[in-house]
Design an enzyme around this catalytic site. Sequence first.
Site, PDB file in Angstrom:
ATOM      1  CD  GLU A  17       3.769  10.781 -18.827  1.00 52.92           C
ATOM      2  OE1 GLU A  17       3.332   9.705 -19.288  1.00 52.92           O
ATOM      3  OE2 GLU A  17       4.411  10.870 -17.772  1.00 52.92           O
ATOM      4  CB  THR A  48       1.787  13.428 -14.930  1.00 46.96           C
ATOM      5  OG1 THR A  48       2.324  14.688 -14.536  1.00 46.96           O
ATOM      6  CG2 THR A  48       2.609  12.829 -16.060  1.00 46.96           C
ATOM      7  CD  GLN A 178       7.765   3.497 -15.011  1.00 44.23           C
ATOM      8  OE1 GLN A 178       7.921   4.498 -15.729  1.00 44.23           O
ATOM      9  NE2 GLN A 178       7.215   3.557 -13.821  1.00 44.23           N
ATOM     10  CE  LYS A 274      14.750  19.651 -20.150  1.00 40.52           C
ATOM     11  NZ  LYS A 274      14.712  21.039 -19.701  1.00 40.52           N
TER      12      LYS A 274
HETATM   13  P1  FAD Z   1      -1.412  -0.959  -9.478  1.00 44.40           P
HETATM   14  O1  FAD Z   1      -1.772  -1.483 -10.798  1.00 44.40           O
HETATM   15  O2  FAD Z   1      -2.461  -0.870  -8.425  1.00 44.40           O
HETATM   16  O3  FAD Z   1      -0.199  -1.872  -8.943  1.00 44.40           O
HETATM   17  C1  FAD Z   1       0.547  -1.503  -7.771  1.00 44.40           C
HETATM   18  C2  FAD Z   1       1.194  -2.772  -7.201  1.00 44.40           C
HETATM   19  O4  FAD Z   1       0.192  -3.611  -6.602  1.00 44.40           O
HETATM   20  C3  FAD Z   1       1.890  -3.666  -8.228  1.00 44.40           C
HETATM   21  O5  FAD Z   1       3.021  -4.240  -7.608  1.00 44.40           O
HETATM   22  C4  FAD Z   1       0.849  -4.725  -8.572  1.00 44.40           C
HETATM   23  O6  FAD Z   1       1.442  -5.957  -8.991  1.00 44.40           O
HETATM   24  C5  FAD Z   1       0.090  -4.875  -7.251  1.00 44.40           C
HETATM   25  N1  FAD Z   1      -1.350  -5.098  -7.438  1.00 44.40           N
HETATM   26  C6  FAD Z   1      -2.163  -4.491  -8.324  1.00 44.40           C
HETATM   27  N2  FAD Z   1      -3.448  -4.867  -8.150  1.00 44.40           N
HETATM   28  C7  FAD Z   1      -3.455  -5.728  -7.118  1.00 44.40           C
HETATM   29  C8  FAD Z   1      -4.491  -6.441  -6.444  1.00 44.40           C
HETATM   30  N3  FAD Z   1      -5.774  -6.305  -6.802  1.00 44.40           N
HETATM   31  N4  FAD Z   1      -4.137  -7.247  -5.407  1.00 44.40           N
HETATM   32  C9  FAD Z   1      -2.827  -7.363  -5.021  1.00 44.40           C
HETATM   33  N5  FAD Z   1      -1.806  -6.705  -5.624  1.00 44.40           N
HETATM   34  C10 FAD Z   1      -2.115  -5.892  -6.654  1.00 44.40           C
HETATM   35  N6  FAD Z   1       2.177   8.301 -10.778  1.00 44.40           N
HETATM   36  C11 FAD Z   1       1.612   9.483 -10.399  1.00 44.40           C
HETATM   37  O7  FAD Z   1       1.571   9.801  -9.199  1.00 44.40           O
HETATM   38  N7  FAD Z   1       1.055  10.339 -11.326  1.00 44.40           N
HETATM   39  C12 FAD Z   1       1.052  10.051 -12.652  1.00 44.40           C
HETATM   40  O8  FAD Z   1       0.553  10.837 -13.459  1.00 44.40           O
HETATM   41  C13 FAD Z   1       1.661   8.833 -13.093  1.00 44.40           C
HETATM   42  N8  FAD Z   1       1.675   8.493 -14.411  1.00 44.40           N
HETATM   43  C14 FAD Z   1       2.201   7.279 -14.801  1.00 44.40           C
HETATM   44  C15 FAD Z   1       2.175   6.934 -16.163  1.00 44.40           C
HETATM   45  C16 FAD Z   1       2.691   5.711 -16.593  1.00 44.40           C
HETATM   46  C17 FAD Z   1       2.640   5.349 -18.060  1.00 44.40           C
HETATM   47  C18 FAD Z   1       3.274   4.817 -15.639  1.00 44.40           C
HETATM   48  C19 FAD Z   1       3.862   3.502 -16.098  1.00 44.40           C
HETATM   49  C20 FAD Z   1       3.314   5.158 -14.291  1.00 44.40           C
HETATM   50  C21 FAD Z   1       2.774   6.389 -13.846  1.00 44.40           C
HETATM   51  N9  FAD Z   1       2.779   6.760 -12.497  1.00 44.40           N
HETATM   52  C22 FAD Z   1       2.216   7.954 -12.100  1.00 44.40           C
HETATM   53  C23 FAD Z   1       3.437   5.902 -11.494  1.00 44.40           C
HETATM   54  C24 FAD Z   1       2.448   4.934 -10.782  1.00 44.40           C
HETATM   55  O9  FAD Z   1       1.507   5.670 -10.035  1.00 44.40           O
HETATM   56  C25 FAD Z   1       3.283   4.030  -9.857  1.00 44.40           C
HETATM   57  O10 FAD Z   1       4.072   3.159 -10.636  1.00 44.40           O
HETATM   58  C26 FAD Z   1       2.506   3.277  -8.782  1.00 44.40           C
HETATM   59  O11 FAD Z   1       3.457   2.759  -7.836  1.00 44.40           O
HETATM   60  C27 FAD Z   1       1.682   2.095  -9.275  1.00 44.40           C
HETATM   61  O12 FAD Z   1       0.570   2.495  -9.966  1.00 44.40           O
HETATM   62  P2  FAD Z   1      -0.316   1.413 -10.778  1.00 44.40           P
HETATM   63  O13 FAD Z   1      -1.466   2.131 -11.302  1.00 44.40           O
HETATM   64  O14 FAD Z   1       0.542   0.654 -11.704  1.00 44.40           O
HETATM   65  O15 FAD Z   1      -0.748   0.465  -9.539  1.00 44.40           O
END
Ligand code: FAD
Length: 291
Positions: A17, A48, A178, A274
Amino acid sequence: MKIRELLKDDFPTLSFEFFPPKREGNIDSLYLAINELITLTPSFVSVTYGAGGTTRDKTVEIASKIKNDFGQEVLAHLTCVQSTQDDIAEILGDLKEHNIENILALRGDPPGDDKVFMKVEGGFGYANELVEFIRSHDQFSIGVAGYPEGHIEAPNLDTDIVNLKRKVNAGADFIITQICFENDSIYHFRDRARSLGIEAPIIAGIFPIFNFKQIQKMTTLCGATIPSNLERSLSRVSEKNEEIEKYGIEYAIRQSEDLLKNGISGLHFYSMNKSSHVIKIVEELSIPKGG
Ligand code: FAD
């Protein structure tokens, strides 16, 4: 090629990444790191999407260069932050135009100093809505985020996994985890996901430690824990970054070997732009390959 096709082979994927640098001056060193890491023949590399949608154009530009100039399969991250459905549709059009076939669909973190994520009018509140929208638009292969220790806002792991299932049911093909330093947490997460009916391949996110302060900050932000034995070992090795990096490389090798032995679907290294430490790790691993 679509990542869902790559994952059909019975071999773990290898991926790295990268993030678009904040300063334009750092773009050359990013491309240098990418060029060095693609010599390890990864299955794909990912780019990202900056917090608050700040890197929208850069993400597409860098992903396009990787795919079309370097000939390397790519995964573009995309978030819902401050975007309407129309904005997202436009980005999907850009990605398609640049021949990009894979998207990591994320909700994103609350922008700026906000504590709670608020969807914009006409936008999406959760990643499952974004997955559904992408799926209805075009034939991208879609990945989503998974949290072995539970997402920081989730009341508990099982609730978070139920929400992960919404993303898979909406059309996600694979899950990338994560940062997590404890393989037992990854295996427990995988077992719980399988028992709740999630069959999508799970790719483990590996963060090679090379700076103790940075890792403390990152884990606090994302709600991951540094296991006490790792924390003790890190504080025992000197303050010197070279020694921390050496320890981080050894830890990542041990963690990755154990994941491979236990049938993980892929290893995804958070490179932090890196290359040298990731090269040292991957060269020590025997990652089974097809063909
Ligand atoms: P969701 O899956 O929407 O979940 C967010 C929260 O809401 C969780 O607590 C979940 O349990 C809850 N939830 C989900 N769906 C529902 C629903 N329908 N009803 C009620 N509750 C619900 N961030 C960036 O800004 N840019 C990036 O490029 C980036 N890359 C990432 C790559 C990886 C591999 C990971 C693990 C994370 C990355 N993130 C990135 C961070 C991510 O955006 C954050 O962790 C964010 O807070 C949650 O995103 P998510 O897509 O998991 O959200």
